[in-house]
Design a protein around this motif. Structure first.
Motif, PDB file in Angstrom:
ATOM      1  N   VAL A  61       0.789  -1.262  -0.010  1.00  0.00           N
ATOM      2  CA  VAL A  61      -0.084  -0.031  -0.108  1.00  0.00           C
ATOM      3  C   VAL A  61       0.850   1.123   0.056  1.00  0.00           C
ATOM      4  CG1 VAL A  61      -1.480   1.357   1.280  1.00  0.00           C
ATOM      5  CG2 VAL A  61      -2.120  -1.067   0.997  1.00  0.00           C
ATOM      6  N   PHE A  62       1.865   1.313   0.747  1.00  0.00           N
ATOM      7  CA  PHE A  62       2.548   2.397   0.839  1.00  0.00           C
ATOM      8  C   PHE A  62       3.388   2.578  -0.522  1.00  0.00           C
ATOM      9  CE2 PHE A  62       3.084   2.217   5.845  1.00  0.00           C
ATOM     10  CZ  PHE A  62       2.343   3.224   6.061  1.00  0.00           C
TER      11      PHE A  62
ATOM     12  N   ALA B 121       2.274   6.301  -6.982  1.00  0.00           N
ATOM     13  CA  ALA B 121       1.305   6.927  -7.700  1.00  0.00           C
ATOM     14  C   ALA B 121       1.467   8.411  -7.466  1.00  0.00           C
ATOM     15  CB  ALA B 121      -0.085   6.576  -7.024  1.00  0.00           C
ATOM     16  N   ALA B 122       1.768   9.038  -6.309  1.00  0.00           N
ATOM     17  CA  ALA B 122       2.071  10.572  -6.017  1.00  0.00           C
ATOM     18  C   ALA B 122       3.239  10.904  -7.065  1.00  0.00           C
ATOM     19  CB  ALA B 122       2.066  10.840  -4.586  1.00  0.00           C
ATOM     20  N   PHE B 123       4.224  10.125  -6.917  1.00  0.00           N
ATOM     21  CA  PHE B 123       5.429  10.529  -7.724  1.00  0.00           C
ATOM     22  C   PHE B 123       5.482  10.336  -9.078  1.00  0.00           C
ATOM     23  CE2 PHE B 123       9.760   9.485  -9.420  1.00  0.00           C
ATOM     24  CZ  PHE B 123      10.469  10.518  -8.806  1.00  0.00           C
TER      25      PHE B 123
ATOM     26  N   LEU C  73      -1.871   2.657 -10.122  1.00  0.00           N
ATOM     27  CA  LEU C  73      -1.267   2.263  -8.951  1.00  0.00           C
ATOM     28  C   LEU C  73      -2.267   2.991  -7.602  1.00  0.00           C
ATOM     29  CD1 LEU C  73       2.120   3.633  -9.773  1.00  0.00           C
ATOM     30  CD2 LEU C  73       1.546   1.478  -8.457  1.00  0.00           C
ATOM     31  N   CYS C  74      -3.182   3.967  -7.863  1.00  0.00           N
ATOM     32  CA  CYS C  74      -4.163   4.350  -6.852  1.00  0.00           C
ATOM     33  C   CYS C  74      -5.185   3.266  -6.874  1.00  0.00           C
ATOM     34  CB  CYS C  74      -4.634   5.589  -7.304  1.00  0.00           C
ATOM     35  SG  CYS C  74      -3.820   7.100  -7.369  1.00  0.00           S
ATOM     36  N   ALA C  75      -5.679   2.665  -7.717  1.00  0.00           N
ATOM     37  CA  ALA C  75      -6.501   1.629  -7.794  1.00  0.00           C
ATOM     38  C   ALA C  75      -6.013   0.546  -6.824  1.00  0.00           C
ATOM     39  CB  ALA C  75      -7.010   1.073  -9.093  1.00  0.00           C
TER      40      ALA C  75
END
Length: 149
Positions: A83-84, A90-92, A123-125
């Motif tokens: 998860v991390f 995803a943010a990056f 990646l968010c999903a």
């Protein structure tokens, strides 16, 4: 003697590849590889390194689940690590792809930015799906078994 050989061999979990999470991991790898190729064609070393690193991390997590190493290496809580990784990657990738899209001079950078955003959505999903499966008040073996649904 045959029992001793079975204990030392690695078991491959092909059911994981057919599960939603397995298909999602494979889709992440495909989009990350396509973004890597686009950035490589555009000769953007910083973008190449970022997508290659995340491709490698995703591949290693997929290998971990396929070979059922997450059940042998129990000193980490692998779903939470996954998860991390998904959240931070995803943010990056969102930031990286938006920078690539706003500063592109070569079509490869544009393509890499678009596919990078697609990878960030996957990646968010993945992080949402994993976080729904993690419950912190259940025993560890129940939580690990939920990851293959």
């Amino acid at each position: 003697m045959s029992e001793d050989r079975n204990k030392t061999t690695m078991e491959v979990d092909t059911a994981f590849l057919r599960s939603r999470r397995g298909i999602l991991k494979l889709a992440e790898m495909v989009t990350l590889f396509v973004a890597f190729v686009c950035f490589a064609a555009a000769s953007r070393p910083k973008y190449i390194a970022a997508t290659a690193l995340e491709f490698l991390i995703t591949f290693l997590l997929l290998l971990l689940y396929m070979l059922k190493l997450n059940k042998r290496l129990t000193f980490f809580f692998w779903p939470l690590i996954d998860v991390f990784n998904s959240v931070f990657a995803a943010a990056f990738l969102i930031v990286l792809s938006l920078i690539a899209l706003s500063t592109y001079t070569v079509k490869g950078t544009l393509g890499g930015g678009i596919v990078g955003l697609m990878s960030a959505v996957l990646l968010c999903a993945d992080s949402v799906m994993l976080f729904k499966n993690i419950t912190f008040n259940k025993p560890r073996n129940e939580t690990i078994n939920q990851g293959h649904k």
